[in-house]
Write a protein that holds these residues in place. Structure first.
Motif, mmCIF file in Angstrom:
data_model
loop_
_atom_site.group_PDB
_atom_site.id
_atom_site.type_symbol
_atom_site.label_atom_id
_atom_site.label_comp_id
_atom_site.label_asym_id
_atom_site.label_seq_id
_atom_site.Cartn_x
_atom_site.Cartn_y
_atom_site.Cartn_z
ATOM 1 N N LYS A 17 1.061 -0.826 0.079
ATOM 2 C CA LYS A 17 0.279 0.311 -0.092
ATOM 3 C C LYS A 17 0.567 1.718 -0.312
ATOM 4 C CE LYS A 17 -4.131 1.538 1.834
ATOM 5 N NZ LYS A 17 -5.071 2.199 2.924
ATOM 6 N N SER A 18 1.730 1.142 0.631
ATOM 7 C CA SER A 18 2.796 1.831 0.557
ATOM 8 C C SER A 18 3.390 2.725 -0.889
ATOM 9 C CB SER A 18 3.831 1.570 2.051
ATOM 10 O OG SER A 18 3.938 1.680 3.295
ATOM 11 N N LEU A 19 3.978 1.116 -0.579
ATOM 12 C CA LEU A 19 4.624 1.918 -2.894
ATOM 13 C C LEU A 19 3.153 1.701 -3.544
ATOM 14 C CD1 LEU A 19 6.671 1.265 -4.494
ATOM 15 C CD2 LEU A 19 6.333 -1.050 -4.734
ATOM 16 N N TYR A 20 2.212 1.768 -3.433
ATOM 17 C CA TYR A 20 1.353 1.921 -4.413
ATOM 18 C C TYR A 20 0.839 3.374 -4.851
ATOM 19 C CZ TYR A 20 -3.862 3.545 -4.590
ATOM 20 O OH TYR A 20 -4.826 4.878 -4.684
ATOM 21 N N GLU A 21 0.587 3.585 -3.028
ATOM 22 C CA GLU A 21 0.591 5.504 -2.304
ATOM 23 C C GLU A 21 2.244 6.188 -2.678
ATOM 24 O OE1 GLU A 21 0.026 5.350 1.494
ATOM 25 O OE2 GLU A 21 -2.196 4.611 0.793
ATOM 26 N N ASN A 22 3.205 5.666 -2.690
ATOM 27 C CA ASN A 22 4.116 6.426 -3.670
ATOM 28 C C ASN A 22 4.334 6.527 -4.891
ATOM 29 O OD1 ASN A 22 6.198 7.580 -1.101
ATOM 30 N ND2 ASN A 22 5.738 5.395 -0.255
ATOM 31 N N ILE A 23 4.308 6.117 -5.521
ATOM 32 C CA ILE A 23 3.980 5.373 -7.339
ATOM 33 C C ILE A 23 2.523 6.559 -7.516
ATOM 34 C CG2 ILE A 23 4.379 4.622 -8.956
ATOM 35 C CD1 ILE A 23 5.492 1.818 -7.439
ATOM 36 N N ARG A 24 2.063 6.393 -6.520
ATOM 37 C CA ARG A 24 0.608 7.020 -7.629
ATOM 38 C C ARG A 24 1.251 8.821 -7.143
ATOM 39 N NH1 ARG A 24 -4.620 7.256 -4.274
ATOM 40 N NH2 ARG A 24 -3.772 8.313 -3.001
ATOM 41 N N SER A 25 1.658 9.205 -5.871
ATOM 42 C CA SER A 25 2.053 10.373 -5.502
ATOM 43 C C SER A 25 2.517 10.976 -6.771
ATOM 44 C CB SER A 25 2.167 10.444 -3.723
ATOM 45 O OG SER A 25 3.271 11.512 -3.797
ATOM 46 N N ASP A 26 3.635 10.028 -7.234
ATOM 47 C CA ASP A 26 4.561 10.483 -8.138
ATOM 48 C C ASP A 26 4.326 10.621 -9.008
ATOM 49 O OD1 ASP A 26 6.704 10.498 -5.994
ATOM 50 O OD2 ASP A 26 8.208 8.894 -7.579
ATOM 51 N N ILE A 27 3.209 10.241 -10.000
ATOM 52 C CA ILE A 27 2.130 10.034 -11.238
ATOM 53 C C ILE A 27 1.652 11.464 -11.102
ATOM 54 C CG2 ILE A 27 0.402 9.357 -12.664
ATOM 55 C CD1 ILE A 27 1.488 6.459 -12.134
ATOM 56 N N ASN A 28 0.583 12.093 -10.040
ATOM 57 C CA ASN A 28 0.675 12.473 -9.388
ATOM 58 C C ASN A 28 0.897 14.254 -9.689
ATOM 59 O OD1 ASN A 28 -2.805 11.522 -9.061
ATOM 60 N ND2 ASN A 28 -2.567 11.304 -7.261
ATOM 61 N N ARG A 29 1.898 14.136 -8.629
ATOM 62 C CA ARG A 29 3.637 14.925 -8.975
ATOM 63 C C ARG A 29 3.638 16.341 -10.513
ATOM 64 N NH1 ARG A 29 6.285 15.389 -4.094
ATOM 65 N NH2 ARG A 29 6.615 13.142 -4.687
ATOM 66 N N GLY A 30 3.514 14.565 -10.896
ATOM 67 C CA GLY A 30 4.451 14.779 -12.467
ATOM 68 C C GLY A 30 5.804 14.607 -12.085
ATOM 69 N N ILE A 31 6.467 13.893 -11.301
ATOM 70 C CA ILE A 31 8.277 13.592 -10.951
ATOM 71 C C ILE A 31 7.741 12.214 -11.739
ATOM 72 C CG2 ILE A 31 9.336 11.889 -10.095
ATOM 73 C CD1 ILE A 31 8.172 14.437 -6.885
ATOM 74 N N LEU A 32 6.419 11.061 -12.246
ATOM 75 C CA LEU A 32 6.346 10.456 -13.287
ATOM 76 C C LEU A 32 5.697 10.679 -14.155
ATOM 77 C CD1 LEU A 32 6.476 7.030 -10.987
ATOM 78 C CD2 LEU A 32 7.828 7.618 -12.668
ATOM 79 N N ARG A 33 5.757 10.784 -15.539
ATOM 80 C CA ARG A 33 5.079 11.107 -16.644
ATOM 81 C C ARG A 33 4.658 10.148 -17.294
ATOM 82 N NH1 ARG A 33 7.751 16.860 -18.427
ATOM 83 N NH2 ARG A 33 8.004 17.879 -15.934
ATOM 84 N N CYS A 34 3.435 10.583 -18.228
ATOM 85 C CA CYS A 34 2.821 9.897 -19.348
ATOM 86 C C CYS A 34 3.783 9.336 -20.349
ATOM 87 C CB CYS A 34 1.250 10.625 -19.890
ATOM 88 S SG CYS A 34 1.097 9.378 -21.313
ATOM 89 N N GLY A 35 3.773 7.727 -20.133
ATOM 90 C CA GLY A 35 4.520 7.246 -20.871
ATOM 91 C C GLY A 35 5.705 6.732 -20.874
ATOM 92 N N ASP A 36 6.272 7.456 -19.622
ATOM 93 C CA ASP A 36 7.382 6.705 -19.089
ATOM 94 C C ASP A 36 7.110 4.860 -18.509
ATOM 95 O OD1 ASP A 36 8.242 9.057 -18.472
ATOM 96 O OD2 ASP A 36 8.378 9.209 -16.301
ATOM 97 N N LYS A 37 8.648 4.701 -18.803
ATOM 98 C CA LYS A 37 8.168 3.342 -18.342
ATOM 99 C C LYS A 37 8.753 2.879 -16.584
ATOM 100 C CE LYS A 37 10.350 -1.233 -19.322
ATOM 101 N NZ LYS A 37 11.638 -2.348 -20.454
ATOM 102 N N LEU A 38 8.121 1.735 -16.510
ATOM 103 C CA LEU A 38 8.852 1.355 -14.466
ATOM 104 C C LEU A 38 9.948 0.658 -14.638
ATOM 105 C CD1 LEU A 38 6.092 3.567 -14.425
ATOM 106 C CD2 LEU A 38 5.303 2.286 -11.704
ATOM 107 N N PRO A 39 10.412 -0.003 -13.286
ATOM 108 C CA PRO A 39 11.119 -0.724 -13.047
ATOM 109 C C PRO A 39 10.693 -2.054 -13.899
ATOM 110 C CG PRO A 39 11.058 0.716 -11.354
ATOM 111 C CD PRO A 39 10.110 0.838 -12.862
#
Lengths: 466, 466
Positions: free
Chosen positions: A15-37
């Protein structure tokens, strides 16, 4: 590589991991099309299990934050569309329940039954037996018109009690007459003209109109609905309570019943709905044959309910359809599930077929006979003979009291309301809204508390004085 | 003077007297307008009591054979109208129940639950307590939308389970979702265009059409309903099951949910009906937020039922109205009585608020998880990997099996039917009646008997061979 400091104490790791990634997406740190590990890589990097990463990724995919490309990996989705949209006009947030009917200290208009009149111990016993013996049946969806056992018990009861000869397949069991009326209008056809008795039960008009029909009001003479008015009003369907009309208490004689049937037989699409709502409580003499039992043309739909004879809160009513409408019902409406729980259906079926229902009715008839007498005695002890007239009839759970008064109905009702007493007048049942003086009030006695009755009758007397 | 030979052995005396007089009237011996002897005179003449005569006369008056003139006496009425009228065309007498769905020995399409899954002992215990503690409440008519205790328990459950923040007054409890849909169409307004998902739950179309609405079908992509088609079809209302679509199993991602909400907010009278029918049985991950919980515009009506999570036969469903529709409900439909018995309402309220419902769901989720696995194991043991593909999704009580076969769906269904096995295909759920090859069948596993499953799966495999 994504690196987060996940701590067990913040809840499940995934859940923590999910929230961290979601937060990065929402803040634009991870962007549309970015590939995840890959799951394996990220798991190793964070020192957690692959399953944990998988759960977090799955959740993000489910919510639309990530998408997968087969054989390629995980990518950040286009989340522009994921922002909430605010409407230009904010929606209202406050709920205004229409003022519930205020609770009255004493209510001459209540149609409930006294709670000590319900056969709780027998009901509970049968219910218990039903639950322990019929687990499988209780969990099996019943036929659209109710379980056979119940319909068969009702048919037998109607045969013994009302001399009606009925095939259980003509019976439709439903959660209250209001529900059955709406089914029925779908069978008879909508956009029809329904004639209802005036004065009468106001709710009927609302229900038929809600179901896309027009209502015409027809007045009554001493034998019930006026035939001439019925003929003139152009009705397709006549809704009648011939055993005991509300509020006047009129019982329709056989002659008028035959006239009604003759009217219905004149045209193919005409029907009569016979509302037999409290016929169980006829006090004197034998009951008059129902319209249904003298109907040779398949024109009468018979309606009854266990609301009066058992309790309104168990919500079981039924209608008896003439064969033609029954066939139409099976063809057109059989896809609708029966609205009564199987628990109630099996319990009631046993209650009737073991003879408890008949016993209960007999007991209640005696009880109501005595209660009615006590109520009348109290009224007569308060009012002088020239001050009021009791309009009694041989049947049912209400009678009328006509007061010799110059005070208007509305004023009397208002005066009583101030003292916490609720009463209805015959005028209230007039759907044409005639507000002339009637002075005639309805005494529903089934739920009256006789111990406080004298006080309430005295208040009624006071309220009727200028 | 009337003289009859009345014998006690023929039954009550008043009844014999009544029958004798009625017979004389019917045979014309007594004619319209004839005056009858007074009660006292006739009693003396026949050697019976006045009360007996009175009872007979009363019955004859009630049935219209006699009438009274005050201070004058009893007269024979005009009975010409009392002859039965026979219709020119005799009414049908035979009732043809449409062939009930034949009972299948093995049913892949049943949506019932296994009877041993219902928590009978706890339910019976709470029911018993309710009956012994709440006699008065059980006999009191509930508010139109259900007792407060139940709505409050539901609101609390939705808050914990679905993160929804709801006022119990937004909740309307009713006897099944079908009933609630018909109420809802009266709130949203009839003669509207409802968009439903295709393929989908066919009954929806019938219900909306029965309630005077037009239905437009919109197809799905991998994320659920296609937005472009929705826009083009001119719908006012979209009926969606975003958590777990039937039959495809698609879960709608958050992005599509926001798109839907944006669509609804474009026009004042647009609404979304969110059908969350088996959301309790999501197997993996956290549930995705409901449309209702991310709706800021008051556009979403949330619907759920206890049919899947408890039993379809207890007939309790509920809807959560946005404030504007809730207000309209109280204004327009509060006159309709609640269709669920108070016995069920109080029992369910206690069942939820004492935590039994949550426990039951958790237990069932584990149970269904295990059962699903067993079912999948059996399927995989019968079919080779290249012979079928399982279309699983993370949620709900059904999944799909896609067969690698040249045999048409209808033929496979027919072959299985011959062996007493019922199964439905995704094609059956296509309301445009496309009869193309799908080869994809629906496995509802909640009511499957795992012990006979292997045989049924073998039959399915055989039926799919040319």
């Amino acid at each position: 590589m994504l690196t987060y400091n996940l701590k067990e104490k913040d809840g499940p790791l995934y859940k923590s991991l999910y929230e961290n990634i979601r937060s990065d997406i929402n803040r634009g740190i991870l962007r549309c099309g970015d590939k995840l590990p890959s799951k394996r890589t990220l798991a190793r990097n964070l020192g957690i299990s692959i399953i944990t990463v998988e759960k977090a990724y799955d959740q993000l995919i489910g919510e639309g934050y990530l998408y997968t490309l087969p054989q390629k990996g995980y990518y950040v989705a286009n989340t522009v569309l994921m922002q909430p949209v605010f409407p230009s006009v904010p929606a209202p947030r406050i709920i205004n329940r229409t003022r519930e009917k205020e609770k009255a200290d004493f209510d001459f208009s209540s149609n409930m039954i006294e709670s000590n009149c319900f056969p709780f111990s027998i009901w509970a016993k049968i219910l218990r037996e039903t639950i322990s013996m019929k687990e499988r049946e209780l969990m099996t969806n019943p036929p659209c018109n109710g379980i056979y056992e119940l319909r068969s018990a009702i048919a037998k009861h109607l045969s013994g009690f009302r001399g009606m000869s009925i095939d259980p397949d003509q019976i439709v069991v439903g959660a209250g007459t209001e529900y059955l009326y709406s089914l029925l209008t779908k069978l008879i056809g909508e956009n029809k003209v329904y004639c209802i008795e005036n004065p009468g039960y106001k709710k009927l008009k609302s229900i038929y109109e809600l179901n896309h029909n027009e209502c015409r009001l027809v007045s009554l003479d001493e034998y019930g609905i006026r035939m001439e008015e019925l003929r003139d009003c152009g009705a397709d369907v006549a809704h009648i309570s011939p055993t005991h009309h509300f509020p006047t208490g009129i019982t329709m004689p056989v002659s008028r019943r035959y006239e009604l049937l003759a009217w219905a037989n004149e045209k193919e699409d005409r029907y009569i709905i016979e509302d037999d709502y409290d016929s169980e409580f006829r006090i004197n003499g034998n009951p008059i044959p129902t319209l249904q039992s003298i109907d040779t043309g398949g024109k009468v739909v018979y309606m009854n309910t266990f609301s009066k004879s058992l309790a309104s809160t168990i919500r079981i009513s039924y209608m008896v359809l003439p064969p033609e409408l029954a066939n139409k019902y099976y063809e057109k409406l059989a896809f609708l599930a029966c609205t009564v729980p199987t628990f109630e259906q099996y319990t009631l079926a046993e209650f009737i077929s073991r003879g408890y229902y008949e016993k209960h009715i007999n007991r209640m008839r005696l009880y109501y006979g005595r209660k009615r007498k006590r109520v009348l005695d109290i009224i007569r002890s308060v009012f002088r003979e020239d001050q009021c007239r009791i309009i009694e009839n041989d049947s049912g759970l209400h009678f009328l009291i006509e007061l010799n008064t110059e005070v208007g109905d509305a004023e009397i009702i208002r005066r009583l309301q101030e003292q916490g007493i609720r009463i209805g007048s015959v005028n209230d049942c007039d759907m044409e809204g005639k507000s002339g003086k009637s002075g005639t009030f309805i005494i529903n006695y089934s739920n009256l508390n006789v111990d406080c009755l004298e006080e309430a009758v005295l208040a009624l007397k006071d309220a009727s004085l200028m």
